[in-house]
Each structure stands twice: as C-alpha cells, then as structure tokens.
Enzyme design. Structure first.
Site, short mmCIF file in Angstrom:
data_model
loop_
_atom_site.label_atom_id
_atom_site.label_comp_id
_atom_site.label_asym_id
_atom_site.label_seq_id
_atom_site.Cartn_x
_atom_site.Cartn_y
_atom_site.Cartn_z
N ASP A 135 23.98 -72.21 20.48
CA ASP A 135 24.10 -72.93 21.77
C ASP A 135 22.62 -73.60 22.17
O ASP A 135 21.96 -72.97 22.58
CB ASP A 135 24.45 -72.26 23.08
CG ASP A 135 24.28 -73.07 24.28
OD1 ASP A 135 24.02 -74.28 24.50
OD2 ASP A 135 24.29 -72.27 25.56
N LYS A 189 16.14 -81.88 25.03
CA LYS A 189 17.46 -82.16 24.73
C LYS A 189 17.97 -83.60 25.53
O LYS A 189 18.48 -84.51 25.09
CB LYS A 189 18.44 -81.31 25.34
CG LYS A 189 19.75 -81.32 24.79
CD LYS A 189 20.38 -79.99 24.88
CE LYS A 189 22.06 -80.04 25.11
NZ LYS A 189 22.81 -78.80 25.47
N GLU A 194 30.25 -78.41 24.04
CA GLU A 194 29.94 -77.18 24.74
C GLU A 194 31.30 -76.59 25.46
O GLU A 194 31.52 -75.45 25.43
CB GLU A 194 28.63 -77.25 25.58
CG GLU A 194 27.54 -77.17 24.80
CD GLU A 194 26.15 -77.97 25.54
OE1 GLU A 194 26.24 -78.08 26.68
OE2 GLU A 194 25.51 -78.27 24.84
N ASP A 232 30.83 -76.95 33.27
CA ASP A 232 29.83 -76.87 32.31
C ASP A 232 28.58 -77.53 33.26
O ASP A 232 28.45 -78.63 32.73
CB ASP A 232 29.92 -77.08 30.99
CG ASP A 232 28.67 -76.46 30.10
OD1 ASP A 232 27.69 -76.07 30.86
OD2 ASP A 232 28.88 -76.78 29.01
#
Ligand code: AMP
Length: 596
Positions: free
Chosen positions: A8, A70, A169, A191
């Site tokens: 992850d 990211k 994810e 999430d």
C-alpha cells in the site's frame, strides 16, 4: 518463484504485507514499524533517508524533505497548482510538463521519489523474509487515472520491482475482508486517507468479490483537513498578535506539523492546545502561538469536506443501483476514517454500525498481499471482478465524446468503434483518447492522441477504421486503430500525458540502483566509523584504567592501535579497510582485557 509482496503506497504512510501459509502478515521495517512514513529526506551531503528518520527532519529541513508526493504522481504541473500549498518543498515543472521536485539542485519526478519509498519497503521485505524480493502488487486509489497508475507502476520498476498487478485500494480492503470472513454480503468500503478519498460498493457471493461501483476524489484527504486547520490557526495568530505569520518555510512547516498533531488529538480529546513558542522573531521581539482548538471548531471547519465524501458515497450507491439498506457492512479504511465526526456521519448515512475489525492503516496492504497470494496460487477460490472508474472514449464529430467503455464496466474490458475519414482521400486519422463523463470532448481528461497513417485513398466516409480499447486488470489502457481494408494498425499503450519513455525508465532504474548502492555504502561507512569511534573510547578507557598493571609491550600495542584508529578515521573512507581495522581493534581489546 520468490514471495510476491503486497504494497500500500500511501500518501502519508506505506505498508507492506505478504502471505505466509495462506495468511496475510504485515512486514516490520528496519525501525520496527508496521507502517513506514512515505517521506524522503535528503541530507546536506545528498544522502537520502526514507521513512521515520526522514519525517524527523521535516520541520528543520522542509525544503529537502519530500512528503505527500502521491498527490503529484502522474499529474501535469499546471493541473496541480492548488496542491502546492499543501507541501513545504518546491514543486517545479519537469521535462514533459509533469510535476517535479527540486532538491539540492537536482530534479526528481514523483515516480522517482516514490521509488525511494518502494525501495525501502522492498529492502524491509528482503530483510524480513531473508530472500530477494522482486515482485509486487501495488495499490492505488480507485480514482487514480491511467497516467497516475502508470506512474505508480514506473515507480515500482525504478525501485527494482516487477509490478505484477495494480489494484484499487478499496478493492484491496474488500479482498482482505473476503479472505477473512468468507461470507456472502454487500459491503461499502469508505477509504479516507492522507491524500485521497475513495468509496467502493462490492458484492461478495461465495468467493467472488465483484465491485459494483467506485467513486472518489483524488484531491481530498487528511492533508486538506490539515490545511483548513492550518489556515484557521494562522488567522487566530494574526488576530491575537496583529501581525501575519511570515511565509518562512520553517515557520510554515512547524505550523503544518502542529495542525496535523492537533487534528490527531481531536480524534480522542474534545479540545487541544496548540503551542508553538518562539515561532518567529521580528523587530518587535519573539512571537509565540498559543491557541485552543475544540473539536466543535474543527468539525465546523471540516464539515464541508466530510459532506463531499458522503456525496460520493450516495453517488456510488446510485451507480451500483442500490439503496443504503442493501449494504450489509461498512468497512472503514485510511487514517482519516478515525475522525469521530467522519464515523458518525458515515454511520448515519448507512444507518448501521461501522466495521472496525480491520486496522485502517494495514487493511489495504493486507488485501494487496491477498491479491499477491491469488497470483502465487497460495490463495485459492477467490475471484475478483473490479470495474473501470471513468468512461473511456474518443473525440468524434463536432467535438463530442464518443463513449466506448462506460464507467463501472467490469475489468478487463474491451470495446470497438468504427470511425472514418471526413475528406476525400484523407491519408491519416487522428484519434484523441479521453476519459470522463461529459458528452463534450474538451470537458473530459485528454489521455493522449495518436495518428493512423497510410489509409488507402478513398472517398470520405468510406474507409472503415476500427478503434479498439482494452483495459487490463490493472486499469491500464491500450488503444489500437486498424484500417480494415489494408489491415494496417497502430497500437498505443496510452502514453500518460506526463509520462516517460521506456528508455528513460530504464535509465532511471539503473540510476536508482546506483543511488541505492551508494546510500547503502554510505550507511555502511557511517556504521563502521561509529564502531571504531566507540572502540577508541573503550581502548582509551582500558589504557587509563590499567596503566600501572599492563606490560610495556601491551601498552605500546594499545598506543599503536589507537594511533592507527585515529588516523584511519581522519583519512580512510574505504569501508572494507575500516572493517578490517574494527576487527583488529576488537582483537586488541580482547587481548588487553585478558591481560588485566
Ligand atoms: P493514510 O493515507 O491512510 O495513511 O492516512 C493518513 C492520514 O490519516 C493523515 O492525514 C493522518 O493525519 C490521518 N490520520 C491518521 N490517524 C488519524 C486520527 N487518529 N485522527 C485523524 N486523522 C488521522
């Protein structure tokens, strides 16, 4: 085949897991942590640090410490301006229009910086497993675009990993759930991480996990909540002190850090004091920041953003053609899902208690490991059916968007469409590939263009050009155009708008391996120097303590060893020489100890 690891690669923290005898296990890093901050720090001498050590230098060295990279992965510089304020390091425009970070006069792309994090995880896995690790499954936010996915895969390649699969994810979180529970149900995965928000609705029937719908926002995460609190704290400071906060990077970073800490505290406490003594000094003297933030104030600030996540949940239910009462479980993922207000609102929306049986920091990596286990054949009987998150198509007559693959189509997917020429004897056709939901082409995201040349001369509208879209299980797109008469075809793996060539990728991969080797050598050198420094201190201690007892020849031997050690520390930078010296000093120490 070696172990395939599941990673992850988070905005804030990353986590790595693998399957051990059919069960997922989180890998512990060098520092003993189960997660690793996705932070890369550069020391003054250019040496790189990743993780906890890098995070520690964030406040004192904000310009050379890269975090939340990211947010910039696979994105063009001009698309990201709003995000520049979220970070303390300078973002510049890189070669192909993508974002780049300038550190100590060198430009690094987000994929290269992410590769440093991946390399650290790879090394941790290798140490943990005691074998080389070369293959991985990496997760991305469900709403990552094609270019963001490709940049993530490139980062893996640069880090020396063969990325076998990119998975979403929330889908990974659902896989962890399926593996653990093995029962039929419909689940919503909410999430809310550090940089992105995703929600997926999945239906699990026996061992088939089918994603029904996915929605999300790539620019909505914990960092945005921090930003709101940061702005509020700055306003309070100005109100109380009559002067604005300076834009000095260290001041800004200290406040950013304090805002995040306050946010974390407010998840358990109902109020917290933010104290930053000597925040800065000006002609009027030192300025301190001292503000109390209550949970109510924080909730008021973030209510709008939380509402945006709920709107995405409602939209996901609509896309899945489901109502809330059809949802059996709500799985909470990502650090921001710990915020009490978030939990209350999500619970109220779905009208049921939330599933908190999984660690929100680890469940995605665990799911990636389950996917790795499926590829290895270690996990049997689970089939995953994921979906596309955007509609894909081409620009057609009148600037319209011709949809070929509607969003929420199960992956892998394929679609064809015929296009033709618009003028007589037209020899080439340009295919403009787009993703998005608007019927107007220019309102969607351009994924790239390519030309099919050498079309056989014919009156307009006669040539039949077949455009084929294929999306693989990673969500990565291939487009082919073929003149059906001549059979000529042109295939493009969509070159991300901010993408890099294969040659550049190979160059970066080799460069990175060299950098990693240089970093490892520098660390080794530091470690052996530290050992020798310690040995000098203990030999000097022995010399002082036993001056009167030791034989002359032993004292001379000690003296010589000490001289050699001091000289080597001054002159030598060869780790193998220094290692030999450390062994020799250890022998001297042992010998002297035996004599007293
Ligand atoms: P992730 O990307 O899942 O690692 O999530 C990281 C984000 O979650 C960061 O913005 C953290 O500040 C935030 N976070 C972690 N723990 C908490 C908490 N207890 N309360 C509020 N936010 C949190």
């Amino acid at each position: 085949m070696g172990t395939i690891i599941g990673i992850d690669l988070g905005t804030t923290n990353s986590c790595c897991a693998f399957m051990e005898r059919g069960e997922p296990r989180v890998i512990i890093n060098e520092e003993g942590g189960r997660t690793t901050p996705s932070v890369v720090g550069f020391a003054k001498d250019g040496e790189r640090f990743v993780g906890e050590i890098a995070k520690r230098q964030l406040v004192v060295n904000p310009e050379s410490t890269v975090y939340a990279i990211k947010r910039f992965m696979g994105r063009r510089y001009r698309e990201c301006r709003a995000d520049f304020a979220l970070v303390g390091y300078p973002i510049v425009e890189g070669g192909s229009g993508e974002c780049a970070v300038e550190v100590q006069g060198r430009l690094f792309s987000p994929r290269e910086l992410s590769a440093f994090v991946l390399q650290k995880l790879k090394k941790a896995a290798e140490d943990f497993l005691g074998e080389p690790v070369t293959e991985a499954v990496i997760t991305v936010p469900a709403y990552f675009t094609d270019s963001q996915r490709q940049a993530t895969r490139d980062a893996g390649t640069i880090a020396g990993l063969d990325v076998l699969r990119i998975i979403n994810e929330p889908t990974a979180a659902a896989l962890a759930y399926v593996h653990d529970r093995r029962k039929s149900s419909t689940i919503a995965v909410y999430d809310f991480g550090g940089g992105t928000f995703d929600v997926s609705i999945l239906h699990v029937e026996r061992d088939v996990a089918e994603v029904k719908a996915t929605r999300g926002d790539n620019q909505l995460g914990g960092a945005d909540l921090d930003r709101l609190l940061f702005d509020w704290l700055s306003q309070q400071f100005q109100r109380e002190n009559g002067v604005p906060l300076p834009s000095d990077r260290v001041v800004v970073q200290r406040l950013r850090d304090a805002a995040e800490r306050a946010k974390l505290e407010l998840s358990t406490a109902t109020s917290t004091d933010v104290q930053l003594p000597f925040l800065f000094v000006d002609a009027a003297g030192p300025h301190h920041l001292q503000v109390t933030v209550t949970r109510a104030i924080f909730e008021d600030l973030i209510a709008g953003l939380v509402e945006r996540t709920l709107a995405e949940c409602r939209a996901a239910l609509t896309d899945a053609k489901m109502s809330v009462d059809q949802i059996d479980e709500v799985v909470m993922v990502g650090g921001s899902s710990r915020i009490p207000m978030v939990q209350e609102r999500v619970k109220a929306l779905f009208g049921r208690p939330l599933n908190k049986g999984f660690n929100p920091d680890e469940v995605v990596a665990v799911g990636a490991a389950v996917q790795a286990g499926m590829l290895e054949g270690d996990v049997k009987g689970v089939t995953l059916l994921d979906v596309t998150n955007f509609s894909l198509g081409i620009e057609v007559k009148g600037g319209q968007f011709g949809r070929l693959i509607p969003k929420n189509t199960t992956l892998p997917a394929m679609a064809r469409r015929q296009v033709s020429t618009v003028v007589d004897n037209q020899r080439s056709v340009k295919i403009h590939i787009l993703q998005g939901e608007s019927p107007v082409a220019r309102e969607n995201v351009s994924m790239g263009e390519f030309e099919l040349n050498n079309i056989q001369p014919a009156p307009r509208g006669l040539p039949r050009i077949e455009v084929t879209f294929q999306i693989d299980a990673n969500g990565i797109v291939d487009v082919t155009a073929r003149d059906t008469r001549s059979g000529l075809s042109e295939q493009v793996r969509i070159d991300a708008p901010a993408g890099i060539s294969k040659a550049d990728l190979e160059r970066l991969t080799a460069q990175h391996a060299d950098l990693a080797a240089a970093d490892a050598a520098a660390r080794e050198l530091k470690a052996v120097r530290a050992t020798i420094e310690g040995q000098i201190v203990s030999l000097e201690g022995l010399q002082r303590a036993h001056q009167g007892v030791l034989h002359r020849s032993d004292l001379d031997g000690l003296d010589q060893a000490l001289k050699r050690a001091r000289m080597a520390l001054l002159k030598s930078s060869d780790p193998s020489n220094l290692k030999e010296l450390a062994d020799y000093l250890q022998r001297v120490q042992k010998h002297v100890r035996a004599r007293v």
